[in-house]
Design an enzyme around this catalytic site. Structure first.
Site, PDB file in Angstrom:
ATOM      1  N   HIS A  97       1.189   4.745  -2.405  1.00 29.23           N
ATOM      2  CA  HIS A  97       0.916   5.560  -3.737  1.00 29.23           C
ATOM      3  C   HIS A  97       2.326   6.232  -4.058  1.00 29.23           C
ATOM      4  CE1 HIS A  97      -3.367   5.427  -2.446  1.00 29.23           C
ATOM      5  NE2 HIS A  97      -3.186   5.221  -1.482  1.00 29.23           N
ATOM      6  N   GLU A 123     -11.237   3.089   5.613  1.00 31.48           N
ATOM      7  CA  GLU A 123     -10.332   4.174   6.416  1.00 31.48           C
ATOM      8  C   GLU A 123     -11.240   5.279   6.945  1.00 31.48           C
ATOM      9  OE1 GLU A 123      -8.443   6.426   3.255  1.00 31.48           O
ATOM     10  OE2 GLU A 123      -6.618   7.041   4.431  1.00 31.48           O
ATOM     11  N   HIS A 142      -9.488   0.650  -1.442  1.00 33.02           N
ATOM     12  CA  HIS A 142      -9.578   1.382   0.044  1.00 33.02           C
ATOM     13  C   HIS A 142     -11.045   1.410   0.364  1.00 33.02           C
ATOM     14  CE1 HIS A 142      -5.652   3.068  -1.484  1.00 33.02           C
ATOM     15  NE2 HIS A 142      -5.686   3.857  -0.398  1.00 33.02           N
ATOM     16  N   ASP A 152       1.572   4.109   2.725  1.00 32.25           N
ATOM     17  CA  ASP A 152       0.647   4.912   2.180  1.00 32.25           C
ATOM     18  C   ASP A 152       1.338   6.005   1.404  1.00 32.25           C
ATOM     19  OD1 ASP A 152      -1.949   5.425   1.655  1.00 32.25           O
ATOM     20  OD2 ASP A 152      -2.660   6.191   3.592  1.00 32.25           O
ATOM     21  N   ASP A 153       1.643   7.126   1.979  1.00 32.99           N
ATOM     22  CA  ASP A 153       2.145   8.366   1.376  1.00 32.99           C
ATOM     23  C   ASP A 153       3.321   8.971   2.322  1.00 32.99           C
ATOM     24  OD1 ASP A 153      -0.027   8.779  -0.740  1.00 32.99           O
ATOM     25  OD2 ASP A 153      -1.035   8.502   1.164  1.00 32.99           O
ATOM     26  N   HIS A 190       0.732  -1.119  -0.106  1.00 35.45           N
ATOM     27  CA  HIS A 190      -0.017  -0.097  -0.067  1.00 35.45           C
ATOM     28  C   HIS A 190       0.874   1.068   0.087  1.00 35.45           C
ATOM     29  CE1 HIS A 190      -3.862   1.987   1.708  1.00 35.45           C
ATOM     30  NE2 HIS A 190      -3.177   2.918   0.849  1.00 35.45           N
TER      31      HIS A 190
END
Ligand code: ADE
Ligand code: ZN
Length: 335
Positions: A18, A199, A196, A277-278, A16
């Protein structure tokens, strides 16, 4: 071995991530300069200071603004190769990268440009670091299903270059059901499916992602804890959750990492993985996510090994590719 070294030594998959979320402010400014793009911030420090999010949307607004500096294939290469370099240092042996074609095609960048840069970085990550990787294209759920179909049509000539599809962006008010026909078409194309869900959105969105989209993994999924029947189902079916603890704290899904429910999910028998994630926006790459979770939630070595094992098992590689990673993991001591 101290905990940080142990975490880095675990062979692990990142499921996961991005790639646009690995754009560090320094690179954002370098690319803005190289490409003559104006950013809404005056400096790297001012940009970092703006990373005080109150929810998912407050992050997404800033994240889409930052992605505007990505113009040429070389930019996508630089971005992804920088990620692979950090992932390698963190013990990642395999990464399944999300990218959002609509964030780029919406600004007039071609899919070929995006794919060419990402693929060259992937090939170099394999030759330099031995990291294998796959690309998963995500549909932006704040856009319509029709726009998703148009993006899929643009991707069709390149479909062999991607491994799966996902669903991301603003969750609330955009349930998986909105994309049921699009994902059915993607499954006919033999693409893997993730989404997703849970969340910020309710457990019902996780159920929809499973039943309507046939998602093979759930990205985040932490709100499953609000629904005991869903918890039993996720444990029984061993659907992997790609949990991102530092993201959840930055986006106020949990007020602090000590209150994250990752250990609760693990103790209930769910197939939990840890991911970043980011990472450029949320304060840490994958090893930092493992480490801070371990410290805050008291995860022991056996639990950390289990989480790394889950990530290898939940990846979309074949058993023969996975076997040497699992053997390396099994050879690590749990004490
Ligand atoms: N796009 C990038 N990061 C995201 C996240 N955490 N949730 C939804 N969409 C995203
Ligand atoms: Zn995400």
């Amino acid at each position: 071995m101290d905990l940080a070294a142990f975490v880095r030594a675990l062979p692990k998959a990142e499921l996961h991530l991005h790639i646009e979320g690995s754009l560090e402010p320094e690179m954002m400014f370098a690319l803005a300069h190289r490409n003559g793009v104006r950013l809404p911030w005056a400096s790297v420090a001012e940009t970092r200071a703006a990373y005080a999010f109150t929810d998912l949307q407050s992050f997404l607004d800033l994240y889409y603004a930052g992605a505007a500096v990505l113009i040429h294939a070389q930019d996508y290469y630089d971005l992804a190769f920088a990620y692979f370099t950090r992932a390698h240092a963190d013990g990642v042996v395999h990464a399944e990268l999300f990218f959002d074609p609509q964030t780029h095609t919406g600004r007039g960048i071609s899919i070929e440009t995006v794919l060419a840069g990402l693929e060259r970085a992937g090939a170099e990550a394999m030759s330099r670091y031995g990291i294998s990787s796959r690309l998963i294209m995500c549909f932006l759920r704040h856009l319509s299903e029709e726009e998703g179909f148009a993006t899929l049509a643009q991707m069709l000539p390149h479909i062999g270059r991607i491994h799966g599809v996902g669903l991301d962006s603003s969750e609330k008010g955009h349930p998986p059901a909105k994309f049921a026909r699009l994902f059915e078409r993607c499954r006919e194309l033999r693409l893997h499916v993730v989404a997703h869900a849970g969340e910020e959105g309710p457990p019902a969105y996780i159920v929809e992602a499973l039943d309507l989209l046939k998602a093979e993994r759930i990205d985040h999924g932490v709100r499953a804890a609000d629904d005991p029947a869903l918890m039993r189902r996720l444990a029984h079916e061993q659907v992997a959750l790609t949990v991102c603890p530092l993201s959840n704290v930055k986006l106020c899904v949990f007020d602090r990492i000590e209150h994250h429910n990752l250990k609760q999910l693990l103790d209930a028998g769910l197939k939990v993985t840890i991911n970043s994630d980011d990472p450029a926006y949320f304060g840490g790459y994958i090893a930092e996510n493992y480490l801070q979770s371990a410290r805050a939630l008291g995860l022991n070595a056996a639990e950390l090994k289990q989480i790394a094992r889950n990530s290898l098992e939940a990846s979309f590689v074949d058993a023969a590719t996975r076997a040497p990673w699992l053997a390396r993991l099994d050879a690590m001591s749990s004490t």
